[in-house]
Write a protein that holds these residues in place. Structure first.
Motif, mmCIF file in Angstrom:
data_model
loop_
_atom_site.group_PDB
_atom_site.id
_atom_site.type_symbol
_atom_site.label_atom_id
_atom_site.label_comp_id
_atom_site.label_asym_id
_atom_site.label_seq_id
_atom_site.Cartn_x
_atom_site.Cartn_y
_atom_site.Cartn_z
ATOM 1 N N UNK A 73 -10.925 10.759 0.993
ATOM 2 C CA UNK A 73 -9.523 10.469 1.333
ATOM 3 C C UNK A 73 -9.437 9.756 2.688
ATOM 4 N N UNK A 74 -8.477 8.853 2.831
ATOM 5 C CA UNK A 74 -8.330 8.135 4.113
ATOM 6 C C UNK A 74 -7.626 9.006 5.144
ATOM 7 N N UNK A 93 -3.198 -4.571 -12.168
ATOM 8 C CA UNK A 93 -2.850 -5.486 -11.071
ATOM 9 C C UNK A 93 -3.017 -4.780 -9.728
ATOM 10 N N UNK A 94 -3.339 -5.545 -8.712
ATOM 11 C CA UNK A 94 -3.393 -5.095 -7.321
ATOM 12 C C UNK A 94 -4.182 -3.782 -7.161
ATOM 13 N N UNK A 95 -5.476 -3.799 -7.460
ATOM 14 C CA UNK A 95 -6.253 -2.553 -7.456
ATOM 15 C C UNK A 95 -6.272 -1.824 -6.114
ATOM 16 N N UNK A 138 -4.406 3.071 -3.328
ATOM 17 C CA UNK A 138 -3.648 3.714 -2.239
ATOM 18 C C UNK A 138 -2.618 4.668 -2.829
ATOM 19 N N UNK A 139 -1.962 4.247 -3.900
ATOM 20 C CA UNK A 139 -0.980 5.111 -4.577
ATOM 21 C C UNK A 139 -1.659 6.407 -5.062
ATOM 22 N N UNK A 160 -10.526 -0.967 2.249
ATOM 23 C CA UNK A 160 -9.439 -0.007 2.512
ATOM 24 C C UNK A 160 -9.865 1.440 2.293
ATOM 25 N N UNK A 161 -11.115 1.646 1.882
ATOM 26 C CA UNK A 161 -11.527 2.988 1.457
ATOM 27 C C UNK A 161 -12.817 3.394 2.153
#
Ligand SMILES: C[S@@+](CC[C@H](N)C(=O)[O-])C[C@H]1O[C@@H](n2cnc3c(N)ncnc32)[C@H](O)[C@@H]1O
Length: 200
Positions: free
Chosen positions: A199-200, A137-139, A144-145, A176-177
């Motif tokens: 890495x962000x 769920x919620x990839x 982010x985790x 997001x990446x």
């Protein structure tokens, strides 16, 4: 027929949003016990594995986390590399027992864990999701985790077979990446895309 089903899935994901492919741990255990995933060991399933192996050979990580490692098919390939520590986690006890018996050693460990529950203070140079992200769920939140578990200058590597569901996953994660590199390999009738994220 399969093309029509794919089109229907693509429309459904666009209209109703992304849903992971839900499979219970008990079902994974049964499927591994019955050998339903043995086909992943065949020559015609090498594309994603060798893409990740190539990226890891290039990046030369000391520590690797393999999330949703299954029976350790990637671990088997990665053994060629001089890493210091490899940890494979998977929700299936059956898969982890098989991987540990065949591949566990001083530098390669396997543990039963749900990817959403897994926590550690260790930081990894490479974290891989090989054909596992679309079961979760919620990839975007999950990646982010795991970004937070990267060592400085570490990389996330995600590899997925190409279909309507996985294209929906990339649409959620990519904004997001930061993609450092990506490759798509064609093997038989299937396409596999493997991306390396900075890495962000
Ligand atoms: C298609 S298999 C791929 C296995 C392995 N990466 C490979 O390439 O052989 C997907 C794997 O994801 C694991 N998985 C599914 N949901 C999970 C979760 N919530 N946490 C950890 N592993 C999960 C399954 O048990 C299964 O082993």
């Amino acid at each position: 027929m399969e093309r029509i089903k794919e089109l229907a899935r693509a429309i459904a994901f666009t209209l109703t949003g992304y849903r992971p492919q839900h499979v219970s741990p008990e079902t994974w255990d049964r499927e591994y016990r019955e050998g339903q995933w043995d086909y992943l060991r065949r020559m015609d399933s090498l594309a994603g594995l060798v893409s990740i192996l190539g990226y890891c050979q290039f990046l030369n990580p000391a520590s690797i986390l393999d999330a949703g490692c299954g029976e350790g098919l990637l671990a088997e390939k990665l053994k060629l590399l001089p890493y210091t520590s490899y940890l494979g986690i998977d929700v299936s006890r059956e898969a982890i027992a098989s991987a540990t018996a065949r591949l566990g050693d001083d530098r390669s460990l396997f543990a039963v864990a749900d990817a959403w529950d897994f926590e550690t203070d260790h930081r990894f140079d490479v974290i891989v999701f090989n054909q596992s992200l679309y079961y979760l769920a919620d990839p975007a939140a999950l990646l982010a985790k795991y970004q937070a578990m990267l060592a400085p200058n570490g990389r996330l590597i995600v590899s997925m077979v190409d279909n309507a569901r996985t294209r929906a996953v990339w649409r959620l994660t990519d904004p997001h990446l930061r993609v450092e590199d990506a490759m798509t390999t064609i093997q038989g009738k299937g396409r596999v895309t493997t991306k390396v994220f900075l890495p962000n």
